[in-house]
Design an enzyme around this catalytic site. Structure first.
Site, mmCIF file in Angstrom:
data_model
loop_
_atom_site.group_PDB
_atom_site.id
_atom_site.type_symbol
_atom_site.label_atom_id
_atom_site.label_comp_id
_atom_site.label_asym_id
_atom_site.label_seq_id
_atom_site.Cartn_x
_atom_site.Cartn_y
_atom_site.Cartn_z
ATOM 1 N N ARG A 36 0.417 -0.782 0.114
ATOM 2 C CA ARG A 36 0.100 0.188 -0.152
ATOM 3 C C ARG A 36 0.973 1.754 0.091
ATOM 4 O O ARG A 36 0.306 2.365 -1.022
ATOM 5 C CB ARG A 36 -1.110 -0.026 1.274
ATOM 6 C CG ARG A 36 -1.762 -0.704 0.977
ATOM 7 C CD ARG A 36 -3.124 -0.888 2.233
ATOM 8 N NE ARG A 36 -4.502 -1.501 1.773
ATOM 9 C CZ ARG A 36 -5.658 -2.190 2.328
ATOM 10 N NH1 ARG A 36 -5.351 -1.714 4.236
ATOM 11 N NH2 ARG A 36 -6.583 -2.045 2.324
ATOM 12 N N LYS A 197 -21.453 -17.401 0.564
ATOM 13 C CA LYS A 197 -23.026 -17.306 0.611
ATOM 14 C C LYS A 197 -23.895 -15.901 0.212
ATOM 15 O O LYS A 197 -23.011 -14.938 -0.545
ATOM 16 C CB LYS A 197 -23.835 -17.036 2.036
ATOM 17 C CG LYS A 197 -22.699 -17.568 3.633
ATOM 18 C CD LYS A 197 -22.994 -17.249 5.287
ATOM 19 C CE LYS A 197 -22.857 -18.330 5.748
ATOM 20 N NZ LYS A 197 -23.445 -17.678 7.088
ATOM 21 N N GLY A 354 -11.327 -9.483 -1.194
ATOM 22 C CA GLY A 354 -10.765 -10.333 -0.024
ATOM 23 C C GLY A 354 -10.142 -11.703 -0.906
ATOM 24 O O GLY A 354 -8.816 -11.692 -1.404
ATOM 25 N N GLY A 377 -14.097 -3.692 0.747
ATOM 26 C CA GLY A 377 -14.961 -3.472 0.921
ATOM 27 C C GLY A 377 -16.123 -2.140 -0.286
ATOM 28 O O GLY A 377 -16.638 -2.437 -0.641
HETATM 29 P P1 AMP Z 1 -17.258 -15.511 -0.044
HETATM 30 O O1 AMP Z 1 -16.012 -14.475 1.608
HETATM 31 O O2 AMP Z 1 -18.077 -14.895 0.827
HETATM 32 O O3 AMP Z 1 -16.353 -14.435 -1.127
HETATM 33 O O4 AMP Z 1 -16.177 -16.414 0.937
HETATM 34 C C1 AMP Z 1 -14.906 -17.204 0.034
HETATM 35 C C2 AMP Z 1 -15.364 -18.641 1.267
HETATM 36 O O5 AMP Z 1 -16.772 -19.310 -0.121
HETATM 37 C C3 AMP Z 1 -14.009 -19.406 0.919
HETATM 38 O O6 AMP Z 1 -13.467 -19.087 2.055
HETATM 39 C C4 AMP Z 1 -14.054 -20.785 0.094
HETATM 40 O O7 AMP Z 1 -13.641 -21.958 0.962
HETATM 41 C C5 AMP Z 1 -16.283 -20.905 0.637
HETATM 42 N N1 AMP Z 1 -16.511 -21.559 -0.111
HETATM 43 C C6 AMP Z 1 -16.604 -21.354 -0.926
HETATM 44 N N2 AMP Z 1 -16.479 -22.469 -2.441
HETATM 45 C C7 AMP Z 1 -17.585 -23.063 -0.816
HETATM 46 C C8 AMP Z 1 -18.375 -24.686 -0.916
HETATM 47 N N3 AMP Z 1 -18.853 -24.840 -2.516
HETATM 48 N N4 AMP Z 1 -18.815 -24.908 -0.022
HETATM 49 C C9 AMP Z 1 -18.331 -24.458 0.996
HETATM 50 N N5 AMP Z 1 -17.178 -22.976 1.131
HETATM 51 C C10 AMP Z 1 -17.622 -23.259 0.241
#
Ligand code: AMP
Length: 396
Positions: A36, A197, A354, A377
């Site tokens: 940074r 999610k 991230g 963010g």
């Molecule tokens: P996010 O922070 O929402 O971008 O989510 C990233 C996280 O989602 C990572 O830690 C991945 O390991 C998890 N992830 C992605 N696909 C899956 C899956 N099919 N089952 C469980 N965790 C997942």
């Protein structure tokens, strides 16, 4: 949208307040990753070259409006001097006597770093008094901290209403890349949204379906969409209570002509761990005691074909549990495909958030993307179609 930049500003002999993001990791007083700091160099050097006197405004950690000595910016001075190759002076407060004295003593060719803006409670409240006290120190305001631009704070927004305000070089690069990806993109545009999610990315999905031609949904959130289609996903991570919302997103996409791409085959395992025994099955064949941890090779082929048919790609979130091999395979393959097309000049690819940066680095693809935003963010809020206060104020 058009932003004012350093090119539109006469800086000769002027004190230039520059909001930067130098919230770098520090261990035992030593900077462990200076990325940074390195990134603000072009802006500061340009200001010096135009005869301006750069005065750096920054936050560090979350001191919550109090003076917390461990969150002082002072230990960053040597690292700043190393990166900039000039003398960097320091003032113990970002406003008032210490700041005024230090600004007055600043010689041409030198840089001044002011103490953590968040030591003042007014910073995060965008307090007009603090904004005025900051503005009183300089004649021009430059914002080079895109990563803090989703927050309307005194040093990111308030002060920009008082002084002539322009974007720094890093901010400019970020805005150009984002504008090329979603603002005014060359079509067809494809978005990849993955990650854990649906619930954390609802605004994102809602905005993207109305803006892009193809939406690839992967990762845990794809499972929720499979559930929405009546598919049994066994023990997979899925937000079953979000199925209705997922259906609404699918309907909206259909109505506006956005093609949704969900996995057609999936890699399933019984354990969430590296090297877990696994098999590839059709999307509707997940055994009841197994969980989906990655997209399968047929899905990757489809994604690659979508990338080939697209001119612009915007990506947030992994396609599977990329931290644990072999469930990083789909993310790696798709990332490498995007990198290859970008290298060949066939695709403009922008990614951010991230986990996404980590996933693309792990795939060895980050270098070849057109632009990788490390802004977390702020990048997500921009992808959600929200106005970033720190950017909006630069367009007026
Ligand atoms: P996010 O922070 O929402 O971008 O989510 C990233 C996280 O989602 C990572 O830690 C991945 O390991 C998890 N992830 C992605 N696909 C899956 C899956 N099919 N089952 C469980 N965790 C997942």
């Amino acid at each position: 949208m058009a932003w004012k930049t350093l090119d539109q500003m006469d800086l000769a002999g002027k004190v230039v307040l520059v909001r930067v993001d130098i919230n770098v990791p520090v261990e035992n007083g030593v900077v462990t990753d200076a990325t940074r700091i390195v990134k603000i160099v072009p802006t500061v050097k340009d200001i010096l070259a135009k005869g301006g006197k750069p005065v750096l405004l920054a936050h560090f950690g979350r001191p919550k409006g109090k003076v917390v000595p461990e969150m002082s910016l002072k230990p960053l001075v040597p690292e700043l001097e190393k990166a900039l190759g000039v003398t960097v002076k320091f003032a113990d407060d970002c406003i008032g006597g210490p700041a005024k004295t230090a600004v007055a003593a600043l010689e041409p060719g030198e840089v001044l770093l002011l103490e953590n803006t968040r030591f003042h409670a007014g910073e995060e409240k965008n307090d007009p008094e603090l904004s005025a006290a900051l503005a009183a120190l300089g004649e021009v305001y430059v914002n080079d901290a895109f990563s803090a631009a989703h927050r309307a704070h005194s040093s990111t927004e308030g002060v920009a209403h008082i002084l002539p305000a322009v974007a720094g070089r890093l901010m400019e690069a970020e805005l150009k890349a984002l504008e090329a990806a979603l603002g005014n993109p060359v079509r067809p545009v494809c978005a990849v949204v993955g990650g854990a999610k649906v619930s954390t990315k609802l605004d994102l999905l809602g905005n993207l379906v109305s803006k892009v031609d193809h939406l690839v949904i992967g990762g845990g959130m794809a499972n929720t969409f499979l559930v929405a289609q009546g598919i049994d996903v066994g023990k997979s991570l899925a937000e079953r209570e979000m199925a209705e919302t997922a259906r609404e997103i699918l309907e909206k996409a259909h109505a506006v002509g956005c093609a949704i791409h969900l996995p057609v085959d999936v890699v399933v395992a019984r354990e969430f761990k590296a090297g877990a025994e696994n098999e590839t099955v059709a999307k509707d064949d997940c055994p009841s005691d197994a969980m989906i941890l990655d997209a399968g090779p047929k899905s990757v082929e489809e994604i690659a074909a979508v990338f080939e048919a697209s001119k612009t790609l915007i990506w947030n979130g992994p396609l599977g549990a990329f931290e644990i091999a072999p469930f990083d395979a789909a993310t790696n393959a798709a990332a490498q495909k995007a990198a290859e097309l970008t290298k060949d000049g066939k695709l403009v690819s922008v990614a951010g958030g991230g986990d996404t940066v980590a996933a693309l680095n792990k795939a060895g693809a980050a270098e070849d993307f057109s632009y990788i935003s490390t802004a977390g963010g702020a990048f997500l809020e921009w992808m959600e179609g929200k106005e970033l206060p720190g950017v909006a104020v630069l367009t007026k």
